[in-house]
Design a protein around this motif. Structure first.
Motif, PDB file in Angstrom:
ATOM      1  N   SER A 300      35.426 -58.983 -34.295  1.00  0.00           N
ATOM      2  CA  SER A 300      36.196 -58.764 -35.467  1.00  0.00           C
ATOM      3  C   SER A 300      37.197 -59.736 -35.499  1.00  0.00           C
ATOM      4  O   SER A 300      37.547 -60.532 -34.649  1.00  0.00           O
ATOM      5  CB  SER A 300      36.513 -57.160 -35.776  1.00  0.00           C
ATOM      6  N   MET A 301      37.988 -59.638 -36.577  1.00  0.00           N
ATOM      7  CA  MET A 301      39.283 -60.501 -36.810  1.00  0.00           C
ATOM      8  C   MET A 301      38.993 -62.122 -36.556  1.00  0.00           C
ATOM      9  O   MET A 301      39.684 -62.556 -36.203  1.00  0.00           O
ATOM     10  CB  MET A 301      40.393 -59.951 -35.852  1.00  0.00           C
ATOM     11  N   VAL A 302      37.734 -62.531 -36.706  1.00  0.00           N
ATOM     12  CA  VAL A 302      37.536 -63.872 -36.511  1.00  0.00           C
ATOM     13  C   VAL A 302      38.113 -64.723 -37.466  1.00  0.00           C
ATOM     14  O   VAL A 302      37.957 -65.073 -38.598  1.00  0.00           O
ATOM     15  CB  VAL A 302      35.829 -64.173 -36.486  1.00  0.00           C
ATOM     16  N   GLY A 303      39.033 -65.417 -36.762  1.00  0.00           N
ATOM     17  CA  GLY A 303      39.955 -66.554 -37.500  1.00  0.00           C
ATOM     18  C   GLY A 303      40.833 -65.818 -38.547  1.00  0.00           C
ATOM     19  O   GLY A 303      41.470 -66.799 -39.130  1.00  0.00           O
ATOM     20  N   THR A 304      41.029 -64.675 -38.660  1.00  0.00           N
ATOM     21  CA  THR A 304      41.914 -63.894 -39.633  1.00  0.00           C
ATOM     22  C   THR A 304      43.466 -64.158 -39.382  1.00  0.00           C
ATOM     23  O   THR A 304      44.199 -64.056 -40.163  1.00  0.00           O
ATOM     24  CB  THR A 304      41.391 -62.760 -40.218  1.00  0.00           C
ATOM     25  N   HIS A 305      43.621 -64.150 -37.846  1.00  0.00           N
ATOM     26  CA  HIS A 305      44.949 -64.062 -37.543  1.00  0.00           C
ATOM     27  C   HIS A 305      45.371 -65.245 -36.471  1.00  0.00           C
ATOM     28  O   HIS A 305      46.411 -65.274 -36.120  1.00  0.00           O
ATOM     29  CB  HIS A 305      45.310 -62.833 -37.052  1.00  0.00           C
ATOM     30  N   GLY A 306      44.477 -66.129 -36.197  1.00  0.00           N
ATOM     31  CA  GLY A 306      44.599 -67.320 -35.243  1.00  0.00           C
ATOM     32  C   GLY A 306      44.414 -66.648 -33.911  1.00  0.00           C
ATOM     33  O   GLY A 306      43.520 -65.833 -33.598  1.00  0.00           O
ATOM     34  N   ARG A 307      45.294 -67.255 -32.938  1.00  0.00           N
ATOM     35  CA  ARG A 307      45.042 -66.656 -31.421  1.00  0.00           C
ATOM     36  C   ARG A 307      45.634 -65.456 -31.240  1.00  0.00           C
ATOM     37  O   ARG A 307      46.635 -64.959 -31.819  1.00  0.00           O
ATOM     38  CB  ARG A 307      45.939 -67.852 -30.526  1.00  0.00           C
TER      39      ARG A 307
END
Length: 344
Positions: A300-307
């Motif tokens: 989840s959270m793939v690419g949504t908040h960066g590293r």
């Protein structure tokens, strides 16, 4: 919604092929994600003092307290921190009214502890007390995660500090997971008498955690091919630099799961009865590995908040995820870095 339920709802199951490579999808950001705080500077680790969250900042050397409204207050700046490359103020842990900190000093990596006094909103650190020192340091591969196990011992991950062969040398503290008493003494039941070494053959482990049944897990950065999730056993050799990922070679313990390095760079982890959650830097995603099927994972959270640098279970059961876009390798957005939580 529990952290486990949220991850299950927002992620797509990833089945691992016989090579260990995953076919992955990119789910949307969960609708119930909430921003706890913003504007952190290269944060590295989250720890809870009761219900009060504390965060370490790698380059500033600060310990930051986060209040219920997300406001930040500097508790202290750790003396002697010498940030360089991946080094600086790294992992923190709380135990018996002490704050423990792993940091890069002028000549080594070390762990000090500090008496922690005061109430939320006025916490303060006392004088440093040395716990471990002379851990090899370098511009990268410093390890840095610390945590207290269910046995009350302090566990410390160390990287190979750019010297791969040191990971196989049990007389070196590099490329190891170490186990010591809270004051730094070597426990009498460690696997190698008189040595703090608990396991070896590690390249750059940056996550450790335990399930309620005592099973210990560690995430580890590979070199060019495979990043790893390992089950840690006392005295075991995890292969680096002879093996990267699943090698099937006698004498070395294989990971329970591996990922291509471009999809992972696994850092902090959180472990529950059912799952291991892994914050990924280069992969910019949060992975969940079910304990009853450790060769599979969801994300989840793939690419949504960066590293993503660290993940922790907050006292209310929410999942807290620490971003790491201001560390020199990310692409900071307005408000970075931040803590993102998921609530019901």
């Amino acid at each position: 919604m529990s952290a486990r339920a949220w991850i299950a709802v927002t992620a797509v199951t990833v089945l691992i092929a016989s090579t260990g490579c995953a076919t992955e999808n990119r789910p949307a950001q969960p609708s119930d994600a909430a921003i706890i705080t913003t504007g952190l500077d290269a944060p590295w680790s989250i720890a809870f003092h009761g219900r009060t969250p504390l965060v370490s900042e790698r380059d500033s050397g600060r310990i930051v307290e986060i209040d219920a409204d997300g406001a930040q207050r500097e508790v202290a700046t750790i003396d002697g921190v010498e940030p360089s490359g991946e080094g600086g103020l790294l992992g923190i842990a709380l135990h018996d009214d002490y704050l423990y900190a792993y940091f890069t000093a002028a000549d080594d990596n070390r762990v000090d502890r500090f008496p922690l006094a005061g109430e939320p909103g006025s916490l303060a650190l006392g004088d440093a007390e040395p716990v471990l020192d002379r851990i090899p340091s370098a511009g990268n591969h410093n390890g840095g995660r610390i945590a207290f196990g269910p046995d009350g011992k302090l566990y410390v991950t160390t990287g190979d500090a750019g010297g791969p062969s040191d990971a196989q040398d049990r007389s070196s503290l590099a490329g190891k997971i170490l186990r010591v008493e809270p004051d730094g003494a070597v426990p009498g039941d460690n696997p190698f008498p008189g040595s703090p070494v608990y396991s070896y053959g590690h390249r750059n482990p940056q996550g450790i955690g335990w399930a309620p049944d005592g099973t210990m897990y560690s995430s580890e950065f590979g070199q060019d091919t495979w990043d790893e999730l390992n089950v840690i056993e006392p005295g075991a050799d995890y292969g680096w630099p002879e093996v990267e990922g699943i090698g099937g070679r006698p004498g070395f313990v294989d990971p329970v799961q591996q990922w291509p390095t471009g999809d992972a760079s696994p850092s902090g982890i959180a472990v529950t009865a059912d799952s291991v959650y892994i914050a990924n830097l280069r992969g910019e995603r949060l992975r969940r590995v079910p304990r009853n099927a450790p060769a599979t994972s969801t994300e989840s959270m793939v690419g949504t908040h960066g590293r993503l640098r660290d993940v922790a279970i907050a006292p209310d059961g929410a999942m807290w995820v620490l971003t790491n876009n201001t560390d020199g390798r990310g692409d900071p957005a307005d408000g970075d870095d931040r803590i993102v939580a998921v609530h019901e």
